[in-house]
Design a protein around this motif. Structure first.
Motif, PDB file in Angstrom:
ATOM      1  N   GLY A 135     -26.775   1.928  25.127  1.00  0.00           N
ATOM      2  CA  GLY A 135     -26.209   2.766  24.071  1.00  0.00           C
ATOM      3  C   GLY A 135     -26.193   2.040  22.744  1.00  0.00           C
ATOM      4  N   ARG A 136     -25.665   2.750  21.743  1.00  0.00           N
ATOM      5  CA  ARG A 136     -25.595   2.180  20.404  1.00  0.00           C
ATOM      6  C   ARG A 136     -24.244   2.498  19.788  1.00  0.00           C
ATOM      7  N   ARG A 137     -23.922   1.763  18.727  1.00  0.00           N
ATOM      8  CA  ARG A 137     -22.689   1.999  17.991  1.00  0.00           C
ATOM      9  C   ARG A 137     -22.870   1.495  16.569  1.00  0.00           C
ATOM     10  N   GLU A 138     -21.983   1.906  15.703  1.00  0.00           N
ATOM     11  CA  GLU A 138     -21.986   1.424  14.321  1.00  0.00           C
ATOM     12  C   GLU A 138     -21.335   0.039  14.280  1.00  0.00           C
ATOM     13  N   PRO A 139     -21.766  -0.838  13.383  1.00  0.00           N
ATOM     14  CA  PRO A 139     -21.095  -2.139  13.237  1.00  0.00           C
ATOM     15  C   PRO A 139     -19.648  -1.941  12.785  1.00  0.00           C
ATOM     16  N   MET A 140     -18.755  -2.764  13.324  1.00  0.00           N
ATOM     17  CA  MET A 140     -17.339  -2.644  12.993  1.00  0.00           C
ATOM     18  C   MET A 140     -16.813  -3.972  12.450  1.00  0.00           C
ATOM     19  N   GLY A 141     -15.886  -3.896  11.527  1.00  0.00           N
ATOM     20  CA  GLY A 141     -15.207  -5.082  11.010  1.00  0.00           C
ATOM     21  C   GLY A 141     -16.150  -6.091  10.386  1.00  0.00           C
ATOM     22  N   ALA A 142     -16.054  -7.330  10.881  1.00  0.00           N
ATOM     23  CA  ALA A 142     -16.859  -8.431  10.339  1.00  0.00           C
ATOM     24  C   ALA A 142     -18.348  -8.225  10.575  1.00  0.00           C
TER      25      ALA A 142
ATOM     26  N   VAL B  59     -25.781  -1.382  16.143  1.00  0.00           N
ATOM     27  CA  VAL B  59     -25.622  -2.346  17.222  1.00  0.00           C
ATOM     28  C   VAL B  59     -26.075  -1.679  18.510  1.00  0.00           C
ATOM     29  N   ILE B  60     -26.993  -2.324  19.206  1.00  0.00           N
ATOM     30  CA  ILE B  60     -27.585  -1.798  20.434  1.00  0.00           C
ATOM     31  C   ILE B  60     -27.062  -2.605  21.612  1.00  0.00           C
ATOM     32  N   CYS B  61     -26.563  -1.922  22.618  1.00  0.00           N
ATOM     33  CA  CYS B  61     -26.103  -2.593  23.840  1.00  0.00           C
ATOM     34  C   CYS B  61     -27.161  -2.418  24.921  1.00  0.00           C
ATOM     35  N   CYS B  62     -27.582  -3.513  25.496  1.00  0.00           N
ATOM     36  CA  CYS B  62     -28.602  -3.508  26.544  1.00  0.00           C
ATOM     37  C   CYS B  62     -28.118  -4.340  27.720  1.00  0.00           C
ATOM     38  N   ARG B  63     -28.750  -4.143  28.836  1.00  0.00           N
ATOM     39  CA  ARG B  63     -28.499  -4.965  30.023  1.00  0.00           C
ATOM     40  C   ARG B  63     -29.797  -5.651  30.399  1.00  0.00           C
ATOM     41  N   SER B  64     -29.648  -6.896  30.819  1.00  0.00           N
ATOM     42  CA  SER B  64     -30.794  -7.627  31.337  1.00  0.00           C
ATOM     43  C   SER B  64     -30.351  -8.311  32.617  1.00  0.00           C
ATOM     44  N   ASP B  65     -31.264  -8.972  33.269  1.00  0.00           N
ATOM     45  CA  ASP B  65     -30.921  -9.699  34.489  1.00  0.00           C
ATOM     46  C   ASP B  65     -29.942 -10.829  34.208  1.00  0.00           C
ATOM     47  N   ASP B  66     -29.892 -11.294  32.949  1.00  0.00           N
ATOM     48  CA  ASP B  66     -28.984 -12.377  32.561  1.00  0.00           C
ATOM     49  C   ASP B  66     -27.616 -11.866  32.130  1.00  0.00           C
ATOM     50  N   GLY B  67     -27.416 -10.559  32.038  1.00  0.00           N
ATOM     51  CA  GLY B  67     -26.143  -9.987  31.608  1.00  0.00           C
ATOM     52  C   GLY B  67     -26.318  -9.056  30.428  1.00  0.00           C
ATOM     53  N   GLU B  68     -25.230  -8.844  29.694  1.00  0.00           N
ATOM     54  CA  GLU B  68     -25.251  -7.934  28.553  1.00  0.00           C
ATOM     55  C   GLU B  68     -25.910  -8.599  27.350  1.00  0.00           C
ATOM     56  N   VAL B  69     -26.710  -7.817  26.623  1.00  0.00           N
ATOM     57  CA  VAL B  69     -27.397  -8.283  25.419  1.00  0.00           C
ATOM     58  C   VAL B  69     -27.041  -7.322  24.297  1.00  0.00           C
TER      59      VAL B  69
ATOM     60  N   SER C 250     -32.481  -1.411  12.720  1.00  0.00           N
ATOM     61  CA  SER C 250     -32.429  -0.165  11.951  1.00  0.00           C
ATOM     62  C   SER C 250     -32.686   1.024  12.874  1.00  0.00           C
ATOM     63  N   GLY C 251     -32.400   2.213  12.378  1.00  0.00           N
ATOM     64  CA  GLY C 251     -32.631   3.424  13.174  1.00  0.00           C
ATOM     65  C   GLY C 251     -34.093   3.612  13.534  1.00  0.00           C
ATOM     66  N   GLY C 252     -34.992   3.332  12.598  1.00  0.00           N
ATOM     67  CA  GLY C 252     -36.426   3.448  12.882  1.00  0.00           C
ATOM     68  C   GLY C 252     -36.886   2.437  13.915  1.00  0.00           C
ATOM     69  N   SER C 253     -36.360   1.227  13.830  1.00  0.00           N
ATOM     70  CA  SER C 253     -36.705   0.202  14.815  1.00  0.00           C
ATOM     71  C   SER C 253     -36.151   0.558  16.181  1.00  0.00           C
ATOM     72  N   LEU C 254     -34.996   1.224  16.200  1.00  0.00           N
ATOM     73  CA  LEU C 254     -34.418   1.664  17.476  1.00  0.00           C
ATOM     74  C   LEU C 254     -35.327   2.673  18.160  1.00  0.00           C
ATOM     75  N   THR C 255     -35.901   3.586  17.392  1.00  0.00           N
ATOM     76  CA  THR C 255     -36.832   4.561  17.959  1.00  0.00           C
ATOM     77  C   THR C 255     -38.031   3.845  18.577  1.00  0.00           C
ATOM     78  N   GLY C 256     -38.583   2.853  17.872  1.00  0.00           N
ATOM     79  CA  GLY C 256     -39.696   2.075  18.409  1.00  0.00           C
ATOM     80  C   GLY C 256     -39.294   1.279  19.638  1.00  0.00           C
ATOM     81  N   PHE C 257     -38.075   0.726  19.631  1.00  0.00           N
ATOM     82  CA  PHE C 257     -37.572  -0.048  20.767  1.00  0.00           C
ATOM     83  C   PHE C 257     -37.442   0.833  22.004  1.00  0.00           C
ATOM     84  N   GLN C 258     -36.886   2.035  21.827  1.00  0.00           N
ATOM     85  CA  GLN C 258     -36.739   2.953  22.955  1.00  0.00           C
ATOM     86  C   GLN C 258     -38.108   3.386  23.484  1.00  0.00           C
ATOM     87  N   SER C 259     -39.052   3.625  22.589  1.00  0.00           N
ATOM     88  CA  SER C 259     -40.411   3.982  23.020  1.00  0.00           C
ATOM     89  C   SER C 259     -41.051   2.838  23.791  1.00  0.00           C
ATOM     90  N   TRP C 260     -40.851   1.618  23.301  1.00  0.00           N
ATOM     91  CA  TRP C 260     -41.407   0.443  23.986  1.00  0.00           C
ATOM     92  C   TRP C 260     -40.807   0.311  25.383  1.00  0.00           C
TER      93      TRP C 260
END
Length: 146
Positions: free
Chosen positions: A91-98, A109-119, A124-134
């Motif tokens: 999922g994603r969220r807006e940056p908060m605070g600091a 801010v993009i939340c991902c899971r990997s074999d090593d844990g949470e990443v 940017s929004g455009g890069s997120l679209t490319g990331f999801q496509s990838w």
């Protein structure tokens, strides 16, 4: 030689080193972008304090892997590498605070899971679209339940 001349020489040498460092950063960024698929990508390296631990960087797709390079490093090697098959989008969220001052403007801010844990990544929004496509462009036979 008087003391003030030593100080001027040292200041000039430090200024020259600073200019050379900046030039080396520009050349490194050009070399990374030469093969395409690069974008502004921040990574949260420490999660011990809320909103802290972000490091600005550049992401690059290289086949089945996503490589992350620190912006202010001269290293030609990526600092982190994630395999596409081991990464899932949560999922994603807006940056908060600091985070709002630590990240590039208009990044999410993009939340991902990997074999090593949470990443946590920020892009940017455009890069997120490319990331999801990838991520979705996995080869045939991939376990889509991840």
């Amino acid at each position: 030689m008087p003391l003030w001349q030593w100080i001027v020489d040292i200041a000039g040498g430090l200024l020259l080193l600073l200019v050379l460092y900046g030039l080396a950063l520009v050349v490194r960024r050009r070399l990374l972008g030469r093969h395409g698929g690069t974008f502004e990508l921040s990574h949260r390296v420490r999660t011990d304090r809320p909103g802290r631990g972000w490091v600005l960087g550049v992401g690059r797709y290289s086949g089945e892997i996503l490589e992350w390079y620190r912006v202010f490093s001269l290293s030609p090697r990526p600092k982190r590498v994630w395999q596409r098959e081991q990464l899932s989008y949560d999922g994603r969220r807006e940056p908060m605070g600091a985070e709002q001052t630590s990240l590039y403007p208009d990044h999410l801010v993009i939340c991902c899971r990997s074999d090593d844990g949470e990443v946590e990544l920020a892009m940017s929004g455009g890069s997120l679209t490319g990331f999801q496509s990838w991520l979705e462009a996995r080869p045939p036979g991939t376990d889509w339940s991840r």
